[in-house]
Design a protein around this motif. Sequence first.
Motif, PDB file in Angstrom:
ATOM      1  N   THR A  32       0.814  -1.226   0.000  1.00  0.00           N
ATOM      2  CA  THR A  32       0.000   0.000   0.000  1.00  0.00           C
ATOM      3  C   THR A  32       0.843   1.269   0.000  1.00  0.00           C
ATOM      4  O   THR A  32       0.296   2.366  -0.128  1.00  0.00           O
ATOM      5  N   GLN A  33       2.161   1.142   0.167  1.00  0.00           N
ATOM      6  CA  GLN A  33       3.028   2.311   0.249  1.00  0.00           C
ATOM      7  C   GLN A  33       4.175   2.193  -0.745  1.00  0.00           C
ATOM      8  O   GLN A  33       4.625   1.095  -1.077  1.00  0.00           O
ATOM      9  N   GLY A  34       4.652   3.342  -1.180  1.00  0.00           N
ATOM     10  CA  GLY A  34       5.885   3.397  -1.930  1.00  0.00           C
ATOM     11  C   GLY A  34       7.015   3.829  -1.013  1.00  0.00           C
ATOM     12  O   GLY A  34       6.867   3.870   0.211  1.00  0.00           O
ATOM     13  N   LEU A  35       8.144   4.142  -1.600  1.00  0.00           N
ATOM     14  CA  LEU A  35       9.276   4.671  -0.843  1.00  0.00           C
ATOM     15  C   LEU A  35       9.735   5.968  -1.481  1.00  0.00           C
ATOM     16  O   LEU A  35       9.714   6.124  -2.703  1.00  0.00           O
ATOM     17  N   ALA A  52      29.816  13.130  -0.438  1.00  0.00           N
ATOM     18  CA  ALA A  52      29.008  12.126   0.246  1.00  0.00           C
ATOM     19  C   ALA A  52      27.611  12.679   0.479  1.00  0.00           C
ATOM     20  O   ALA A  52      27.451  13.850   0.853  1.00  0.00           O
ATOM     21  N   ARG A  53      26.628  11.874   0.222  1.00  0.00           N
ATOM     22  CA  ARG A  53      25.238  12.271   0.466  1.00  0.00           C
ATOM     23  C   ARG A  53      24.544  11.197   1.283  1.00  0.00           C
ATOM     24  O   ARG A  53      24.677   9.998   0.999  1.00  0.00           O
ATOM     25  N   ILE A  54      23.806  11.629   2.261  1.00  0.00           N
ATOM     26  CA  ILE A  54      23.003  10.712   3.074  1.00  0.00           C
ATOM     27  C   ILE A  54      21.659  10.527   2.393  1.00  0.00           C
ATOM     28  O   ILE A  54      20.972  11.500   2.053  1.00  0.00           O
ATOM     29  N   ILE A  55      21.291   9.274   2.177  1.00  0.00           N
ATOM     30  CA  ILE A  55      19.994   8.943   1.587  1.00  0.00           C
ATOM     31  C   ILE A  55      19.102   8.422   2.711  1.00  0.00           C
ATOM     32  O   ILE A  55      19.297   7.311   3.210  1.00  0.00           O
ATOM     33  N   ASN A  56      18.157   9.223   3.138  1.00  0.00           N
ATOM     34  CA  ASN A  56      17.200   8.816   4.167  1.00  0.00           C
ATOM     35  C   ASN A  56      15.955   8.270   3.476  1.00  0.00           C
ATOM     36  O   ASN A  56      15.391   8.922   2.583  1.00  0.00           O
ATOM     37  N   ILE A  57      15.523   7.096   3.869  1.00  0.00           N
ATOM     38  CA  ILE A  57      14.436   6.392   3.195  1.00  0.00           C
ATOM     39  C   ILE A  57      13.200   6.399   4.081  1.00  0.00           C
ATOM     40  O   ILE A  57      13.277   6.099   5.283  1.00  0.00           O
ATOM     41  N   PHE A  58      12.051   6.747   3.464  1.00  0.00           N
ATOM     42  CA  PHE A  58      10.789   6.805   4.199  1.00  0.00           C
ATOM     43  C   PHE A  58       9.672   6.193   3.356  1.00  0.00           C
ATOM     44  O   PHE A  58       9.704   6.271   2.115  1.00  0.00           O
ATOM     45  N   PRO A  59       8.646   5.621   4.013  1.00  0.00           N
ATOM     46  CA  PRO A  59       7.451   5.235   3.266  1.00  0.00           C
ATOM     47  C   PRO A  59       6.763   6.480   2.719  1.00  0.00           C
ATOM     48  O   PRO A  59       6.798   7.554   3.319  1.00  0.00           O
ATOM     49  N   GLY A  60       6.163   6.334   1.569  1.00  0.00           N
ATOM     50  CA  GLY A  60       5.450   7.448   0.948  1.00  0.00           C
ATOM     51  C   GLY A  60       4.340   6.920   0.072  1.00  0.00           C
ATOM     52  O   GLY A  60       4.022   5.727   0.075  1.00  0.00           O
ATOM     53  N   ALA A  61       3.775   7.813  -0.697  1.00  0.00           N
ATOM     54  CA  ALA A  61       2.696   7.415  -1.594  1.00  0.00           C
ATOM     55  C   ALA A  61       3.240   6.506  -2.691  1.00  0.00           C
ATOM     56  O   ALA A  61       4.372   6.673  -3.148  1.00  0.00           O
ATOM     57  N   GLN A  62       2.425   5.558  -3.091  1.00  0.00           N
ATOM     58  CA  GLN A  62       2.823   4.706  -4.200  1.00  0.00           C
ATOM     59  C   GLN A  62       2.840   5.509  -5.496  1.00  0.00           C
ATOM     60  O   GLN A  62       1.991   6.370  -5.721  1.00  0.00           O
ATOM     61  N   ALA A  63       3.842   5.244  -6.306  1.00  0.00           N
ATOM     62  CA  ALA A  63       3.961   5.959  -7.573  1.00  0.00           C
ATOM     63  C   ALA A  63       4.506   5.004  -8.621  1.00  0.00           C
ATOM     64  O   ALA A  63       5.285   4.104  -8.309  1.00  0.00           O
ATOM     65  N   ASN A  64       4.074   5.200  -9.833  1.00  0.00           N
ATOM     66  CA  ASN A  64       4.581   4.379 -10.921  1.00  0.00           C
ATOM     67  C   ASN A  64       5.987   4.827 -11.297  1.00  0.00           C
ATOM     68  O   ASN A  64       6.279   6.014 -11.353  1.00  0.00           O
ATOM     69  N   SER A  65       6.847   3.853 -11.533  1.00  0.00           N
ATOM     70  CA  SER A  65       8.198   4.129 -12.002  1.00  0.00           C
ATOM     71  C   SER A  65       8.318   3.474 -13.370  1.00  0.00           C
ATOM     72  O   SER A  65       8.632   2.296 -13.493  1.00  0.00           O
ATOM     73  N   THR A  66       8.014   4.245 -14.403  1.00  0.00           N
ATOM     74  CA  THR A  66       7.892   3.685 -15.747  1.00  0.00           C
ATOM     75  C   THR A  66       9.248   3.542 -16.408  1.00  0.00           C
ATOM     76  O   THR A  66      10.024   4.500 -16.465  1.00  0.00           O
ATOM     77  N   PRO A  67       9.561   2.357 -16.914  1.00  0.00           N
ATOM     78  CA  PRO A  67      10.838   2.176 -17.611  1.00  0.00           C
ATOM     79  C   PRO A  67      10.948   3.101 -18.822  1.00  0.00           C
ATOM     80  O   PRO A  67       9.964   3.362 -19.522  1.00  0.00           O
ATOM     81  N   SER A  68      12.157   3.593 -19.038  1.00  0.00           N
ATOM     82  CA  SER A  68      12.431   4.434 -20.199  1.00  0.00           C
ATOM     83  C   SER A  68      13.677   3.899 -20.877  1.00  0.00           C
ATOM     84  O   SER A  68      14.802   4.246 -20.512  1.00  0.00           O
ATOM     85  N   VAL A  69      13.475   2.996 -21.831  1.00  0.00           N
ATOM     86  CA  VAL A  69      14.605   2.382 -22.522  1.00  0.00           C
ATOM     87  C   VAL A  69      14.342   2.423 -24.016  1.00  0.00           C
ATOM     88  O   VAL A  69      13.196   2.327 -24.464  1.00  0.00           O
TER      89      VAL A  69
END
Length: 643
Positions: free
Chosen positions: A29-32, A73-90
């Motif tokens: 039910t959640q995205g990231l 260096a970058r810190i990547i903080n990960i949180f639950p969020g709204a689901q979203a489509n991640s459409t391939p682009s190839v």
Amino acid sequence: MASTSAQAQASLPVTFGQPFKAGDWLHTTQGLVAQVGGATIPLQTDEISSHRDGSARFAVLSAQLSNVQPGEARIINIFPGAQANSTPSVPATPDWNLELEAQVYDANGNVTATLIAQPQSQLVTQIASTTGRRLAGAVATEYTVALPFKNKATGTPHPHLSARLHTRLTDGGQRIRTDVVMENTRTWTASPGNITYSFAVKRNGSTIYTQPKFTHYHHARWHKVLWTGTTAEPQARVRHNMPYFMASKAVANYNLALTIPESVIAGMDDKFNQAKSAQADLGPMANLMMNSYFPTTGGRSEIGPLPKWAAMYLLTQDERMFQILLAQAGAAAAAPIHFRDESTDRALDLDRYPRVSTWLGTSEPALPALVNGSTIWTVDTAHQGSYSYLPYLLTGDAFYQDEIIFWGGWNLTAMSPGYRNFGQGLLWEDQVRGHAWTLRALGEVSRALPDSHPMKGYFNQRLATNLEWFYQNWVVNPDRTRVPPTNTPISPYGLDITVPWQNDFLAITLSLHAENGEPKALDLIQWMSSFGVGRFLAEAQGFCLAKAAAYNIKLKDASGAFVSGWSQLAQLNFPGIDCSVSVTYDGYPLWAAGYAANARAMLAATTSIGITNARQAYDLWRSKTTEIDPDYVNDPTWAIVPR
């Protein structure tokens, strides 16, 4: 994430593995989303494995970073969020155009054939049909292109040599990562054996990689990662939040308070480079720092809940340790345990072949006879390491996923068909350390495989079946001619003794299963802990604490009957010892890889799952074995502490 480039990178795609604590991400039910430098960006999520509560256990994550400066260096903080489509682009026809070429040699050093594999058209077809797609999203889309080699002169497919190309397209297909996997793994094709060849990869006719002549062992694999395209290879290293990584219970709880000295890291790196140089003639089949003769006795770097180099990486996240970790996983791929079923293109399984055997007993159907099958490897179940599980958790790479499948599958097909009850895949016919490491391999593949993988259910079922069998035959209805009243596992080949350190191996494995909610794992630990934990708290009954880490303990008296009770065990094994006076401690109490250290790790693991008296025993044993502590920085293989 840290850039490893001396140049700025306008676009930086990163893909990595990430374990999750139960309940943290309800992926159905959640995205990231990720917060990076104050900006929120979407995360592509693939290859998701679930906890028993339905939340995510593990996933392969991909993120697109931009304008990364040299060394930044970058810190990547990960949180639950709204689901979203991640459409391939190839692109429909990527500028990939690889050609693989192998020059095959006979025993006299003469070239007998030139073999080629041209995967471009197959990739184009798979893009159009979306078949063989493993990762799919705006950041990274990956296809597994599998094809045989063909004789360049005749077009005839080679019976055994094949390639699998895990082909990851990023930046709209402008940058392509290809993990070129060479396999000699077919199960049923006649005349399997070693193949001697040199190898080259060409792109648009220009050679981009060569491997000098070497002998590729039967039922073995090797791989090489190559980047191609109009943009340079991304230069970055992802380092995990290790306290969270441990808290996910994907691995045992290693002591993150340890600081590994630079001298130790450099020393292991030197040892690795010396091994690589000394074995250069073996090419990709080199064993590096592994012992290729598994039955070798004594302490070994690969024997433990995780190998020494894996524990070292977890505690340091040092780049040298990372490269050693991946190289050692690659070395393990040379072991002849890789049996791919031609009819399914997957690892050999007991559903289709319940009477097959790849090691012990008689196989039905019989495996084809080997031709030229000599290798440096002698494998068994009781002395195997965990080679590719941690590399998969860190990288999410398909090569390591396949490796944990092959090792988990081999542990099932290796056992004698009748003793394993054919298709059930029972693992009881082994030393107790064999129980520990085969159940560990099943647990690793069961936990890590994505829910959508066609072999997920197969491994889940075999793990559950084995835990249920041990529970029924050890706990519920034990055969007292084989299971002693001390409630301790014993080898089916040595019914008069128990080997405490092997039992400790099994307890550590079962504790991780229990932490991950595997049915019957906690019941088994509770049963065996009456001896495993109890031996550290029985001094009042005459069983000296100093003997708790003994090499083995006799269980039968002169008449061949099992004894019970700590006093009887003490009199049988250590007659005349007075616990009130100074007694020499067994188990190498100065050595971080000794039986005393194994015991501390077991007590820590059982403390973490709330086993009765485990905390008391752990605190007592730790207070009596403090001389181990300085050596953990040299070898943290067993440096496990309570969660």
